[in-house]
Design an enzyme around this catalytic site. Structure first.
Site, short mmCIF file in Angstrom:
data_model
loop_
_atom_site.label_atom_id
_atom_site.label_comp_id
_atom_site.label_asym_id
_atom_site.label_seq_id
_atom_site.Cartn_x
_atom_site.Cartn_y
_atom_site.Cartn_z
N CYS A 8 0.86 -1.18 0.00
CA CYS A 8 0.00 0.00 0.00
C CYS A 8 0.90 1.24 0.00
CB CYS A 8 -0.99 -0.01 1.16
SG CYS A 8 -0.30 0.20 2.81
N ASN A 11 2.38 1.59 4.23
CA ASN A 11 2.63 0.33 4.95
C ASN A 11 2.30 0.44 6.43
OD1 ASN A 11 5.38 -1.89 5.68
ND2 ASN A 11 3.35 -2.47 5.02
N CYS A 13 -1.49 0.84 7.23
CA CYS A 13 -2.93 0.56 7.36
C CYS A 13 -3.33 -0.70 6.61
CB CYS A 13 -3.77 1.74 6.87
SG CYS A 13 -3.59 3.26 7.82
N ARG A 14 -3.47 -0.60 5.30
CA ARG A 14 -4.05 -1.68 4.50
C ARG A 14 -3.13 -2.88 4.35
NH1 ARG A 14 -5.38 1.80 -0.67
NH2 ARG A 14 -3.39 2.67 0.01
N SER A 15 -1.89 -2.67 3.93
CA SER A 15 -1.03 -3.83 3.67
C SER A 15 -0.64 -4.57 4.95
CB SER A 15 0.20 -3.45 2.83
OG SER A 15 0.98 -2.46 3.44
N ASP A 127 -8.40 3.70 1.40
CA ASP A 127 -7.34 3.91 2.37
C ASP A 127 -7.94 4.47 3.67
OD1 ASP A 127 -5.09 4.54 3.85
OD2 ASP A 127 -4.01 5.39 2.14
#
Length: 158
Positions: A8, A11, A13-15, A127
């Site tokens: 993401c 690095n 939140c999402r990933s 995001d």
């Protein structure tokens, strides 16, 4: 060992959420010795930091470990090190392909996370750093990681 990298922007939140969720799913199925999982960002703003508080809080709620996870930036060497490189949005995919440049002949190893969820609306995982909606992201990540695990099991007969 089969290897997966989630990417993401920062690095945090999402990933890392996807990394933690897939690790959890692998552990539940006793496949953690067959598949390794990591995450990285395209930017360098959060290097060395743990996942975002919103991600940590959500993972805590579901009893999913994120122990030892720290933000890092995607590197050109990641192309050879990982079998699956999964980008959280279109901009991440574009930036990753720039990093990999000419070494990315095998374009199918790099793809967007939402390709795993063709029945869901949208091309990108929102995001939560900007939207604040970590629950929405968790729902997508949880379902998408399940689909990825099915794909890995089918492609590698594990």
């Amino acid at each position: 060992m089969i290897s997966v990298l989630f990417v993401c922007l920062g690095n945090i939140c999402r990933s890392p959420m996807a990394e933690a969720v897939l690790r959890h799913q692998l552990k539940e199925r006793e496949l953690e010795e067959k598949v390794s999982v990591d995450s990285a960002g395209t930017g360098d703003w959060h290097l060395g930091k743990p996942p975002h508080e919103g991600t940590r809080s959500l993972l805590d709620r579901y009893g999913i470990s994120y122990e030892g996870m720290r933000a890092r930036q995607v590197l050109i060497n990641d192309y050879k090190a990982f079998d699956y490189i999964i980008c959280m949005d279109s901009a991440n995919e574009r930036d990753v392909r720039k990093v990999f440049g000419s070494c990315s002949e095998q374009q199918t190893k790099v793809f967007k996370f939402m390709d795993l969820l063709p029945d869901k609306p949208g091309n990108d995982v929102p995001d939560p750093y900007y939207t604040g909606n970590f629950d929405e992201v968790y729902e997508l990540v949880s379902e998408g990681c399940g689909k990825l695990l099915e794909r890995i099991r089918r492609e590698h007969q594990i």
